[in-house]
Design an enzyme around this catalytic site. Structure first.
Site, PDB file in Angstrom:
ATOM      1  N   HIS A  85      -1.352   7.100   7.745  1.00 55.05           N
ATOM      2  CA  HIS A  85      -0.493   8.070   7.056  1.00 55.05           C
ATOM      3  C   HIS A  85      -1.240   9.386   6.796  1.00 55.05           C
ATOM      4  CE1 HIS A  85       3.180   5.831   6.276  1.00 55.05           C
ATOM      5  NE2 HIS A  85       2.490   4.792   5.864  1.00 55.05           N
ATOM      6  N   GLY A  95       0.837  -1.188   0.000  1.00 52.69           N
ATOM      7  CA  GLY A  95       0.000   0.000   0.000  1.00 52.69           C
ATOM      8  C   GLY A  95       0.870   1.235   0.000  1.00 52.69           C
ATOM      9  N   GLN A  98       3.116  10.005   1.537  1.00 57.39           N
ATOM     10  CA  GLN A  98       4.438   9.373   1.408  1.00 57.39           C
ATOM     11  C   GLN A  98       5.186   9.831   0.154  1.00 57.39           C
ATOM     12  OE1 GLN A  98       2.745   5.219   2.243  1.00 57.39           O
ATOM     13  NE2 GLN A  98       4.815   5.085   3.084  1.00 57.39           N
ATOM     14  N   HIS A 103      -3.135   0.821   8.608  1.00 58.95           N
ATOM     15  CA  HIS A 103      -1.771   1.331   8.418  1.00 58.95           C
ATOM     16  C   HIS A 103      -1.763   2.481   7.412  1.00 58.95           C
ATOM     17  CE1 HIS A 103       2.727   0.805   7.882  1.00 58.95           C
ATOM     18  NE2 HIS A 103       2.388   1.543   6.832  1.00 58.95           N
ATOM     19  N   GLU A 104      -2.402   2.261   6.260  1.00 60.33           N
ATOM     20  CA  GLU A 104      -2.378   3.294   5.215  1.00 60.33           C
ATOM     21  C   GLU A 104      -3.108   4.558   5.653  1.00 60.33           C
ATOM     22  OE1 GLU A 104      -0.297   3.125   2.922  1.00 60.33           O
ATOM     23  OE2 GLU A 104       0.144   1.023   3.306  1.00 60.33           O
ATOM     24  N   CYS A 147       7.046  -0.465   6.627  1.00 57.44           N
ATOM     25  CA  CYS A 147       6.547   0.720   5.937  1.00 57.44           C
ATOM     26  C   CYS A 147       7.620   1.210   4.975  1.00 57.44           C
ATOM     27  CB  CYS A 147       6.210   1.807   6.952  1.00 57.44           C
ATOM     28  SG  CYS A 147       5.581   3.317   6.206  1.00 57.44           S
ATOM     29  N   LEU A 148       7.210   1.582   3.780  1.00 58.13           N
ATOM     30  CA  LEU A 148       8.173   2.073   2.795  1.00 58.13           C
ATOM     31  C   LEU A 148       8.841   3.367   3.265  1.00 58.13           C
ATOM     32  CD1 LEU A 148       6.088   1.347  -0.426  1.00 58.13           C
ATOM     33  CD2 LEU A 148       8.093   0.086   0.376  1.00 58.13           C
TER      34      LEU A 148
HETATM   35 NI    NI Z   1       3.424   2.921   5.615  1.00 56.05          NI
END
Ligand code: NI
Length: 179
Positions: free
Chosen positions: A147, A47, A52, A143-144, A101-102
């Site tokens: 953000h 995701g 981000q 999680h997404e 997480c990226l």
């Molecule tokens: Ni993340």
């Protein structure tokens, strides 16, 4: 469109409360989505949220229609574009699970999430989305959407004995499986 740079933890743009999408079906939204999808796929992510890549809007993409090489055992989550989401826990019950997480490359941590949630919002055309989900799907959405309120998963970690570098926690995991 383009693979964009993913902001990393420490960048204050990841800490903002994102703005709601005001107009759907615009070229701005289409361009943003193409960039989000290209960037997520290039990073093999489960995701990605607009903040981000530095875009201050309530837009996330998640899921995959194929098995993700990084999460081969994860249940399939339908590919979804979600704007202006609202999450409501269906029950108080929480479940611990490993997350990465990226924006926090090379690390993993155990994070408690609601096991079962209802999420509502809109796709890129403004069509309504209303789903009740549980388990991995519910975790990815939480999680997404975090953000979009300036929360990164390390802020949700309760037991820091279960937070660390992927290569140390999971020595067998392939190099490059980075978030
Ligand atoms: Ni993340």
């Amino acid at each position: 469109m383009a693979v964009r740079d993913i902001l990393k933890m420490g960048d204050t743009r990841l800490l903002r409360v994102a703005q709601p999408v005001q107009a759907f079906g615009t070229s701005q939204i289409t361009d943003l989505l193409n960039d989000l999808i290209d960037t997520m796929e290039a990073a093999n992510g489960a995701g990605l949220a607009a903040p981000q890549i530095g875009v201050d809007l309530q837009v996330v993409v998640f899921g995959s229609d194929a098995i993700n090489p990084r999460y081969p055992d994860a249940p399939l989550v339908p590919f979804t574009v979600l704007c202006n989401p609202v999450i409501t826990p269906v029950r108080d019950e929480e479940e611990d699970g490993w997350e990465g997480c990226l924006s926090v490359p090379g690390m993993r941590g155990v994070v408690p999430r609601y096991k079962c949630i209802r999420y509502q919002g809109f796709d890129e055309q403004g069509r309504s989305i209303d789903r009740t989900v549980e388990g991995f799907h519910a975790r990815v959405v939480q999680h997404e959407c975090d953000h979009l309120i300036g929360k990164l998963y390390p802020m949700r970690v309760r037991d820091f004995a279960k937070f660390g570098f992927t290569e140390v926690l999971f020595p067998g995991m392939e190099v490059g499986e980075d978030d």
